[in-house]
Design an enzyme around this catalytic site. Structure first.
Site, short mmCIF file in Angstrom:
data_model
loop_
_atom_site.label_atom_id
_atom_site.label_comp_id
_atom_site.label_asym_id
_atom_site.label_seq_id
_atom_site.Cartn_x
_atom_site.Cartn_y
_atom_site.Cartn_z
N THR A 143 0.87 -1.19 0.00
CA THR A 143 0.00 0.00 0.00
C THR A 143 0.90 1.23 0.00
O THR A 143 1.33 1.69 -1.05
CB THR A 143 -0.98 -0.01 1.19
N LYS A 169 4.12 -6.95 3.71
CA LYS A 169 3.91 -5.53 3.46
C LYS A 169 3.66 -4.88 4.81
O LYS A 169 3.17 -5.51 5.76
CB LYS A 169 2.75 -5.28 2.51
N THR A 180 -0.53 -1.39 8.61
CA THR A 180 -1.23 -2.64 8.35
C THR A 180 -0.18 -3.64 7.88
O THR A 180 0.60 -3.31 7.01
CB THR A 180 -2.31 -2.43 7.30
N GLU A 264 6.45 4.54 7.10
CA GLU A 264 5.98 5.70 6.35
C GLU A 264 6.77 6.94 6.73
O GLU A 264 6.68 7.43 7.86
CB GLU A 264 4.48 5.91 6.61
N ASN A 387 -0.34 10.09 5.78
CA ASN A 387 -1.59 9.65 6.40
C ASN A 387 -2.70 10.68 6.31
O ASN A 387 -3.88 10.33 6.37
CB ASN A 387 -1.32 9.24 7.85
N SER A 392 -7.13 9.97 -0.29
CA SER A 392 -7.38 10.61 -1.59
C SER A 392 -6.73 9.84 -2.71
O SER A 392 -5.95 8.93 -2.50
CB SER A 392 -6.83 12.04 -1.57
#
Length: 392
Positions: A143, A169, A180, A264, A387, A392
């Site tokens: 993702t 992942k 996740t 991230e 985040n 979007s």
């Protein structure tokens, strides 16, 4: 890459969320495999998690794992459970394996129902893509990951070579307790289902369960593992078991590190070591308080040797230790003991350590037997941007 015998890999583009992205993958075993799983303890468990737990409860053998990104199928009620089961029926017809021998896994935004028309349309492409490239499957479950994550291991026994490959992942919503986070393992050893499950649970607890990016535990976390026996090498003796467990652990250790390294917006990996606690549970409280502290994480990002934030987090962790017993070292440099900082210019001493990607933070909190180690990322401006914009 040493691929375990008897496995094929697939990936296809379904446009579940983004056009042109690989977002549906599968691992197919040529013969049914013993299977094991470890799952999120979040009370809101996604439909695929519930489906997997139900399927594995009776000890059945499994022929495939199927994972998708872009749609989590979490908090979707009975419609979500029904849709999950129907994706298995669709995959069974396309891949040529029974629907009740396919373990599903999903990742994406919570709350949206599957677009079943897209699932039906993508199945021929998934079947046509079956081959020997695990990288494609690893890419299909990404993702916000910036890189796909693979690890492999192999070892020799008197009966021949055993091979393992793992993929995962995970970059955000990471603090598994079984982010996740999805992880799939394929092995070709001949091992009992009971031993395989015990081994997986133990190894996950020492690796995947000891990472944190943001302290958030997903609704979809799972580690699924197959072992199909196609190597012809039986795991029978205690030594065999120990060797297989050692290599499974090494695969999961590498995947755990890659998750935190790809956090991230992340730029640092903190190895938070805690020793001397009264219990392992107390050590865990200290490590997670430090690893999840926004102030510690932002100091890591800024390469700021603000060790007081570490001491503060340990103090509010809830762990049972005496303040005067705590000893803190950063990168091997003694920073704090006996309730007071060590003399010297700590900013100068710690500057080169804090500039590194990997930083070891060691807290000794007494003379007890409890200990743990946690991998934690820093907290960056990019994490907030990712985040804020993810929907979007």
């Amino acid at each position: 890459m040493n691929i375990p015998k008897g496995y094929r890999f697939a990936a296809a583009r379904a446009a579940f969320k983004y056009e042109g992205k690989l977002d549906l993958g599968a691992i197919v075993s040529d013969t049914p495999a013993v299977a094991a799983g470890v799952f999120t303890t979040n009370k809101f468990q996604a439909a695929p998690v519930l489906q997997c737990k139900e399927m594995l409860a009776d000890g059945r053998k499994i022929s495939a794992i199927m994972g998708n990104s872009g749609q989590a199928n979490a908090c979707t009620g009975e419609e979500g459970r029904a849709n999950c089961r129907e994706t298995l029926n669709l995959a069974a017809r396309a891949l040529g394996v029974p629907a009740d021998e396919i373990l599903p896994a999903s990742t994406g935004v919570i709350g949206a129902q599957f677009n079943m028309a897209k699932w039906e349309a993508v199945m021929p492409s998934l079947a046509e893509s079956l081959g020997d490239d695990p990288e494609l499957t690893a890419k299909a479950i990404m993702t916000t990951d910036t890189v796909h994550k693979l690890a492999e291991a192999s070892f020799e026994l008197k009966g021949g070579e055993v091979r393992l490959i793992g993929m995962c992942k995970g970059a955000g919503m990471i603090s598994p307790n079984m982010a996740t986070m999805l992880s799939f393992i394929a092995c070709d050893a001949d091992v009992s289902a009971e031993a395989w499950q015990t081994m997986l649970s133990d190894c996950v607890n020492l690796t995947i369960n000891r990472v944190t990016v943001d302290g958030d535990m997903s609704t979809n976390d799972c580690v699924l593992a197959l072992s199909n026996g196609r190597s012809g090498v039986a795991i029978e003796s205690e030594d065999d078991y120990i060797l297989l467990r050692k290599h499974l652990l090494s695969v999961l250790e590498e995947l755990a590190y890659k998750i935190v390294m790809d956090a991230e917006g992340g730029t640092k990996v903190a190895f938070i070591e805690v020793s001397g606690a009264k219990t392992d549970a107390d050590a865990e409280l200290v490590a997670r308080a430090v690893g999840n502290s926004p102030l510690v994480k932002t100091a890591l990002f800024g390469s700021d040797p603000n060790w007081g934030r570490i001491i503060c987090a340990a103090g509010y962790s809830g762990a049972n230790f005496r303040a005067e017993d705590l000893v803190l070292k950063i990168g091997g440099v003694l920073v704090f003991r006996n309730g007071t900082p060590e003399p010297g210019d700590m900013d100068d001493l710690l500057a080169p350590i804090m500039a590194k990607r990997d930083i070891v933070i060691h807290l000794d909190v007494g003379d007890g037997p409890g200990s743990t180690m946690l991998l934690a990322s820093d907290l960056t401006k990019e994490y907030i941007s990712i985040n804020a914009d993810y929907r979007s």
